[in-house]
Design an enzyme around this catalytic site. Structure first.
Site, short mmCIF file in Angstrom:
data_model
loop_
_atom_site.label_atom_id
_atom_site.label_comp_id
_atom_site.label_asym_id
_atom_site.label_seq_id
_atom_site.Cartn_x
_atom_site.Cartn_y
_atom_site.Cartn_z
N TYR A 252 -11.96 -15.11 2.67
CA TYR A 252 -10.97 -14.06 2.94
C TYR A 252 -10.52 -14.10 4.40
O TYR A 252 -11.36 -14.15 5.30
CB TYR A 252 -11.58 -12.68 2.63
CG TYR A 252 -10.68 -11.54 3.06
CD1 TYR A 252 -9.62 -11.13 2.25
CD2 TYR A 252 -10.86 -10.90 4.27
CE1 TYR A 252 -8.77 -10.11 2.65
CE2 TYR A 252 -10.01 -9.88 4.69
CZ TYR A 252 -8.97 -9.49 3.87
OH TYR A 252 -8.13 -8.49 4.28
N TYR B 149 -2.63 -12.72 2.87
CA TYR B 149 -2.31 -12.45 1.46
C TYR B 149 -1.12 -13.28 0.96
O TYR B 149 -1.28 -14.19 0.16
CB TYR B 149 -2.00 -10.96 1.25
CG TYR B 149 -3.17 -10.05 1.56
CD1 TYR B 149 -4.13 -9.78 0.59
CD2 TYR B 149 -3.30 -9.46 2.81
CE1 TYR B 149 -5.19 -8.95 0.86
CE2 TYR B 149 -4.37 -8.63 3.09
CZ TYR B 149 -5.31 -8.38 2.11
OH TYR B 149 -6.36 -7.55 2.39
N LYS C 8 0.82 -1.22 0.00
CA LYS C 8 0.00 0.00 0.00
C LYS C 8 0.85 1.27 0.00
O LYS C 8 0.40 2.33 -0.42
CB LYS C 8 -0.97 0.01 1.18
CG LYS C 8 -1.87 -1.23 1.28
CD LYS C 8 -2.53 -1.58 -0.03
CE LYS C 8 -3.40 -2.82 -0.02
NZ LYS C 8 -2.83 -4.07 0.47
C1 LIG Z 1 -3.60 -5.34 0.41
C2 LIG Z 1 -2.61 -6.43 0.39
C3 LIG Z 1 -2.45 -7.26 -0.73
C4 LIG Z 1 -3.35 -7.20 -1.91
O1 LIG Z 1 -3.06 -6.08 -2.72
P1 LIG Z 1 -4.22 -5.50 -3.61
O2 LIG Z 1 -3.58 -4.40 -4.36
O3 LIG Z 1 -5.30 -5.05 -2.67
O4 LIG Z 1 -4.73 -6.59 -4.48
C5 LIG Z 1 -1.46 -8.21 -0.73
N1 LIG Z 1 -0.65 -8.36 0.34
C6 LIG Z 1 -0.79 -7.60 1.43
C7 LIG Z 1 0.13 -7.86 2.57
C8 LIG Z 1 -1.76 -6.61 1.50
O5 LIG Z 1 -1.87 -5.87 2.60
#
Ligand SMILES: *Cc1c(COP(=O)(O)O)cnc(C)c1O
Length: 332
Positions: free
Chosen positions: A263, A289, A49
């Site tokens: 999720y 993730y 992010k």
């Molecule tokens: C938000 C996030 C993702 C996913 O990224 P997106 O751009 O939302 O698809 C992957 N890994 C981590 C650790 C995240 O915080």
């Protein structure tokens, strides 16, 4: 593409490393695996992010905002990083947290939740899964306006076309960096959630005619709707960046076999992948993730998805603070 036309804040004073995963590659006997360490990006504890926020926060400042408002799940890395960016810029920050899993919000939870408090969040609104999140954020903007303040809404995951420019720029970074390393990457694998990361990479690689395919490992949505939505997002990000040719629909590839029950809900393969990367490479993934994305990567390697001599780059999108909210699962 000419990204310097966009206002941008700089939160990472270096290029994130690309490292070989020698032990993992050897134990799988397959392609040569590499990792792009976006977990080492700037702002509190890093993660993907940060790249999106460089563009989004610059826009908020240009519009005279004094408060950032965003949304995410109860252990959102995106919320933690938006809050950290706000602190750094002297702005305030309010969060709308969505209980995607019923009753998952615990005000005393560790992980990112602890960091929300530590970083001094101004207010947290907890809403049930399926709530109109844009509406909920707009009502926060309304409350602020009534007090003479100016809020700026950053969408969930920072995944609008402007935020996705962070990963258009990452695609350019990867190309320049691997050119210097003398490394020909054949395939990129990333987690695919709100999608700014996946769509931005696809847009950037298309806009530079790199010819490197990207496979996104879904952490939530089913393949077909995720591919459709991210194709639209990639197209808009590419247009914003100045790309004049359409992105082929088949450039958007999502695999959805690694989500498990839903999720943020643990899977055995996620736990195994988190343990394997920790114990073979000394790298901390996350349970929501990158743990599921790495489980996907490992399974794709085993199933012969990549050529035996290919170089495959895995994007480490961050998230390790969430490990501390999954202690029970990871200790098993
Ligand atoms: C938000 C996030 C993702 C996913 O990224 P997106 O751009 O939302 O698809 C992957 N890994 C981590 C650790 C995240 O915080």
């Amino acid at each position: 593409m000419h990204l310097a036309r966009f206002p941008r804040r700089h939160y990472t004073p270096y290029v994130t490393p690309i490292e070989p995963l020698d032990h993992l590659s050897a134990s799988l006997g397959g392609p040569k695996l590499w990792i792009k360490r976006d977990d080492l990006l700037g702002l509190a504890a890093g993660g993907n992010k940060t790249r999106k926020l460089e563009f989004l926060v610059a826009d908020a400042l240009a519009q005279g905002a004094d408060t950032l408002i965003t949304t995410g799940a109860v252990q959102s890395n995106h919320c933690r990083l938006t809050l950290a960016a706000a602190v750094k810029e002297g702005l305030r920050c309010r969060l709308v947290l969505e209980e995607r899993v019923p009753d998952s919000y615990d005000p005393r939870a560790s992980g990112n939740n602890l960091l929300f408090q530590l970083l001094g969040v101004e207010a947290v609104t907890v809403v049930p899964g399926g709530t109109d999140l844009v509406g909920a954020m707009e009502s926060v903007v309304g409350e602020l306006a009534a007090a003479g303040r100016r809020g700026y809404i950053i969408p969930g995951g920072g995944s609008n076309p402007l935020g996705a420019l962070g990963y258009v720029s990452c695609a350019e970074e990867i190309l320049a960096q691997t050119f210097e390393l003398g490394l020909k990457i054949d395939h990129i694998v990333t987690a695919s959630g709100s999608g700014g990361t996946h769509a931005g990479l696809v847009a950037g690689l298309h806009g530079t005619n790199a010819g490197i395919p990207v496979t996104g490992i879904s952490v939530r949505a089913a393949r077909e709707p995720q591919e459709e939505r991210l194709h639209g997002l990639a197209q808009k990000a590419a247009e914003l960046a100045g790309v004049r040719t359409a992105i082929p629909r088949d450039a958007m590839v999502v695999r959805d076999a690694y989500v498990g029950p839903g999720y943020s809900l643990p899977t055995d393969a996620m736990v195994a992948a988190v343990q394997r990367l920790a114990q073979s490479e000394g790298i901390l993934l996350d349970p929501v993730y990158t743990g599921k994305a790495a489980a996907g990567l490992i399974d794709l390697v085993k199933s012969g998805y990549f050529g035996a001599n290919e170089n495959v780059l895995f994007i480490h999108t961050g998230g390790s603070p969430a490990l501390y909210a999954y202690q029970d699962v990871l200790n098993s």
